[in-house]
Write an enzyme that holds these catalytic residues in place. Sequence first.
Site, short mmCIF file in Angstrom:
data_model
loop_
_atom_site.label_atom_id
_atom_site.label_comp_id
_atom_site.label_asym_id
_atom_site.label_seq_id
_atom_site.Cartn_x
_atom_site.Cartn_y
_atom_site.Cartn_z
N CYS A 1 -4.59 2.42 -3.73
CA CYS A 1 -3.42 2.94 -3.09
C CYS A 1 -2.33 1.78 -3.35
CB CYS A 1 -3.31 3.38 -1.67
SG CYS A 1 -4.48 4.52 -1.30
N GLN B 1 -3.64 -4.92 7.20
CA GLN B 1 -4.67 -5.80 6.75
C GLN B 1 -4.80 -7.13 7.54
OE1 GLN B 1 -6.83 -4.87 4.57
NE2 GLN B 1 -6.00 -2.74 4.16
N ASP C 1 4.03 -4.52 7.78
CA ASP C 1 2.78 -3.76 7.84
C ASP C 1 1.60 -4.78 8.01
OD1 ASP C 1 0.95 -1.82 5.18
OD2 ASP C 1 0.32 -2.44 7.08
N HIS D 1 0.94 -1.38 0.03
CA HIS D 1 0.15 -0.14 -0.06
C HIS D 1 0.84 1.22 0.18
CE1 HIS D 1 -2.69 2.95 1.80
NE2 HIS D 1 -3.62 2.33 1.56
N LYS E 1 -9.00 -0.24 11.20
CA LYS E 1 -9.10 -1.50 10.35
C LYS E 1 -9.49 -2.68 11.29
CE LYS E 1 -6.45 0.31 6.44
NZ LYS E 1 -7.28 0.84 5.74
#
Lengths: 402, 127
Positions: A357, A197, A194, A117, A220
């Site tokens: 993105c 998600q 990261d 992203h 999220k």
Amino acid sequence: MMKNKWRNDFPFFAGNPGLVYFDNSATTQKPQIVIDTLCRFYTDENAPISRSAYTLSRKAEQKSETARQIVATFLGAKKGEIVFTKSATEAANIVAATYAARRLTSRHNIVVTALEHNSNFLPWRQICAGARAELRVVKITQEGCLDLEDLEQKIDDQTIIAAVTCASNFLGSKTEYERVAEICKQHRVSLVLDAAQLVAHQRIDVRHINCDFLFLSGHKMYAPAGIGVLYVKEEHLVEMNPLLVGGGIVSGQDFCFVENSAKFEAGTQDVAARLGLASAIQYLQQINENEVAEHEHNLCSYVHSGFQHVEKYGVKMLGNQVVELPIFSFICEKAHFFDIAALLNHFQIAVRSGSLCAQNAFSQMGIEGCVRISLGLYNTFDEVDIFFNALELSLRKLTAFS
Amino acid sequence: MLKTQQKLIKKLSQMEDELDIFDYFIDKALAGGKPDIRKSEYQIRGCASGLWVKVERKEDKLVLTADSDSLLIKGIALSICEIYNGMTVKEAKATKITFLDGFDLAGELNESRRNGLSQISGIIMKL
């Protein structure tokens, strides 16, 4: 509409009957327990932290530190290794600007992947540009998986840091981040993960993975917006200076930075959001995680089979046919992604369309954009049926003349 | 020429089902054919759906045509072109595009698409 056992925990759905919310990768809805935490703080508990000596302020600070411990336990970290940020984006920028940048010269490189992203791509791109260093982008395979061979080729003695997502925000696939961690360890390369998600669906233990940094986004994972987390391995904390400077991070008249993770938390902090994040974590821990995992797995299978019925309209799913997280993206040869999303909106189905993105991945895949559906623990099989019925109607309309 | 937009607003407001509005713009897009204007000089920057608009002057009257990857955007853009077509520059500069304002269809247009479409008026203003 069939309701699952967690749906009633989320008041959003009572307030929005008939809406099929399939945009959870963008942001999730909040359980009542999180909303109550925010309300309670602002009704009864609101006070600044780390500033004042009165009882209410100290209580707010204690709650804030308890929230930090809850986050630390959730990630398998020490409390002092948890930095509260405004977002995953801010977290990535902190690592880029205060850890990587001080090491980076023109002879070094940083490795990222095509799956990233922009929040985990642009900070690295920016500091590489500033240092005239090389930014190496690991390719993805035809199936949308990380090309580990390419990763191993791109990491070398001059690699300062590797920044890798745990899960793609549009393919529903996990990267093999544990294997990535092993590769980084072999080459003594610092690893940033990261997890934005991933964490709404699966747990991750930073000690087990042995990453140097990890970040996530509260909104999220059923927590409020405006709160993120940056895990910083203890040994890095001392050498890193804060990105943002201001109140609350220095002690004494010589302006020495405080030594704990609070030095990265300049200015008045969003205590309510911290408590909300802790509540969201506690909510996830209270519900039966195995049941949720099974539900999401079954949803994935159901969605996957549904796509087979719309292939006749030229619909093609992106990426690996085995989807691990309930995130699906598709394109249609005969209809533009914007038109599909616009028509789905008419049928009260909230999806995301565009490049998400993730321009690197889309560029490599040779596409401009797609439609993404991303499900959460409160979504139902009935909603999937509604989605595919609406999708078929939309595609029939859009492809009638092609 | 004000009538063109008024006629359009009236037509759209008489449609009971929003899907009919979609059909209207999709049909317009399909009827618009494939004009040969997909060149960088005609591309509207910042519109994620790909939008091209060509503005010409013929005997002091404006002639606009548009194309897009998205049928919906193309249909809306062609409607904007129809409003401006045949106007003088002065008349066009005095014309505000409002036909989307009263309709929920605007909800389908996120900021980048609305910005892209509004740049058509921006081109007119710079003439």
